[in-house]
Design an enzyme around this catalytic site. Structure first.
Site, mmCIF file in Angstrom:
data_model
loop_
_atom_site.group_PDB
_atom_site.id
_atom_site.type_symbol
_atom_site.label_atom_id
_atom_site.label_comp_id
_atom_site.label_asym_id
_atom_site.label_seq_id
_atom_site.Cartn_x
_atom_site.Cartn_y
_atom_site.Cartn_z
ATOM 1 N N TYR A 60 0.997 -1.186 -0.091
ATOM 2 C CA TYR A 60 -0.071 0.015 -0.001
ATOM 3 C C TYR A 60 0.600 1.245 -0.022
ATOM 4 C CZ TYR A 60 -3.569 3.194 1.507
ATOM 5 O OH TYR A 60 -4.652 4.168 1.614
ATOM 6 N N ASN B 187 1.400 4.000 1.881
ATOM 7 C CA ASN B 187 2.241 4.444 2.911
ATOM 8 C C ASN B 187 3.115 3.245 3.537
ATOM 9 O OD1 ASN B 187 0.574 2.966 4.846
ATOM 10 N ND2 ASN B 187 -0.677 4.704 5.021
ATOM 11 N N LYS B 188 3.003 2.226 2.948
ATOM 12 C CA LYS B 188 4.028 1.142 3.838
ATOM 13 C C LYS B 188 5.473 1.331 3.262
ATOM 14 C CE LYS B 188 0.703 -0.668 6.002
ATOM 15 N NZ LYS B 188 -0.630 -1.029 5.429
ATOM 16 N N ASN B 189 6.525 0.545 3.896
ATOM 17 C CA ASN B 189 7.669 0.906 3.763
ATOM 18 C C ASN B 189 8.264 0.641 2.307
ATOM 19 O OD1 ASN B 189 7.541 0.739 6.542
ATOM 20 N ND2 ASN B 189 9.454 -0.030 6.925
ATOM 21 N N MET B 190 7.498 0.066 1.571
ATOM 22 C CA MET B 190 7.824 -0.125 0.022
ATOM 23 C C MET B 190 6.611 -0.347 -0.422
ATOM 24 S SD MET B 190 9.373 -3.829 -1.065
ATOM 25 C CE MET B 190 8.488 -3.984 -2.390
#
Ligand SMILES: *Cc1c(COP(=O)(O)O)cnc(C)c1O
Length: 390
Positions: free
Chosen positions: A184, A186-189
């Site tokens: 998604y 806003n996740k880390n990638m």
């Protein structure tokens, strides 16, 4: 949005020319759906986490749903998870036809408290979903021991745990577990939207490859791209439409290649926050040396007993300074839907509620500059001091 120009939003992704180039290549290739880029992404992701198999899907929610089905979870079953998670975790349990059974957290790790899992197990329990909250790995040795003793499947919600490490092993590479990841925005990638299931079990990987695409036993792109040879495919079970696309996978591949660099930046900023803030608030426990926090979420816990303002007032003050701080999460048992449907009540899980009342998540992403990180640390420190009893 002129006056929002300097607002530092939570979870802004980092893209550059590499993603643009990769997307253009896919568009030019004439094949944008699930295909060779998805396969390459799966191979690289499996290598990165040290899993035998990785199967790409359209989201982590889809990953959790299919992982639970692959673990034979169905109607009448119960699945144990933490109340301090995003509702996607418990929604997926319901999609599988099962009932979510919630457990309180450890106040220091903010992860599911393994000591409380035993009391939640019944004859109907089929699986446990540990959620690595914020990117701090759960106490997996204790969770695996409980699972083994009671014959339960372990499905990790690793949405926050891309780049997390537990006792020398990457999350996603642990034995006897299915790990579900989110890409998604806003996740880390990110792959804009997307998810992945990793496992060391070939049968499970093959099962999810079928359920993610209608329940057909041959993937469409192999049928259409197979050349002159006719490849038959047949529906063997009722599946879903949960596949990733090559357009998304191309972005995911670029991001995966930058992930360790992203992680270094996250760690650097987290250190700046730690140094500035640890005197004025509580922080989530940090892992031991052989493990790694992915710092998906940087959470501060207010010492409310020493403060002259409420959490929401302090959150508002931080946001008024152009810092997109936010809250993760309203515990599952406090959502109206879950209270109505399963009879949960406020007060059921006091440790999670106490953490919820004190928590604020600060923006921390590699898309921020060092200057942004320093500004956030200094501003929040000033606000905390200004709202502390003299
Ligand atoms: C983001 C998130 C999900 C859902 O991920 P999607 O890819 O948006 O479906 C699930 N669990 C947790 C803990 C999350 O933070």
């Amino acid at each position: 949005m002129k006056n929002n120009k300097k607002f530092i939003v939570f979870g802004k992704p980092s893209f550059n020319k590499e993603e643009l180039k990769a997307v253009k290549q896919v568009l030019d290739s004439g094949w944008v759906g699930m295909g060779p880029r998805c396969e390459e992404f799966e191979k690289l992701f499996a290598e990165y986490v040290g899993a035998k198999y990785a199967v790409s899907v359209s989201s982590c929610t889809a990953a959790l749903h299919l992982a639970l089905l692959a673990a034979n979870v169905g109607p009448g079953d119960e699945v144990i998870t933490t109340t301090l998670t995003f509702v996607a975790t418990t929604n997926a349990i319901e999609y599988a036809g099962a009932k979510p059974v919630l457990v309180d957290i450890d106040p220091h790790t903010l992860n599911i408290d393994p000591k409380l899992i035993g009391a939640a197990i019944t004859k109907k329990t089929k699986a446990i979903i540990p959620v690595h909250y914020g990117g701090l790995p759960c106490e997996m040795d204790k969770i695996f021991a409980i699972a083994k003793k009671h014959g339960l499947a372990v499905v990790e919600d690793a949405a926050h745990a891309i780049a997390s490490r537990w006792k020398g092993k990457m999350i996603g590479g642990l034995k006897n577990s299915l790990a579900c990841f989110s890409f998604y925005p806003n996740k880390n990638m990110t792959s804009v939207e997307g998810g992945m299931v990793t496992t060391d079990n070939k049968k499970i990987a093959e099962n999810i490859k079928i359920t993610r695409l209608h329940g057909m036993d041959n993937e469409a792109w192999k049928r259409y791209r197979g050349g002159k040879k006719i490849i038959r495919s047949e529906m063997v079970m009722l599946g879903f439409k949960y596949n990733l696309t090559d357009l998304q996978a191309a972005i995911g591949i670029c991001q995966l290649k930058k992930l360790e660099r992203f992680q270094k930046t996250r760690e650097k900023y987290a250190k700046i926050y730690d140094k500035c803030l640890s005197e004025y608030c509580d922080l989530q426990k940090r892992p031991e040396h052989s493990s790694r926090h992915a710092f998906h979420l940087y959470v501060i816990l207010l010492k409310l007993e020493n403060m002259t303002a409420t959490r929401d007032e302090i959150l508002q003050q931080i946001r008024n300074h152009g810092i997109g701080a936010t809250i993760h999460y309203l515990p599952v048992h406090m959502h109206r839907y879950y209270q109505k449907k399963f009879g949960f009540k406020n007060g059921d899980f006091p440790i999670a509620e106490c953490a919820y009342e004190r928590m604020i998540t600060l923006p921390l992403t590699p898309s921020m500059s060092l200057k942004d990180a320093k500004k956030i640390a200094e501003t929040v420190k000033r606000i905390l001091i200004a709202n502390t009893k003299k």
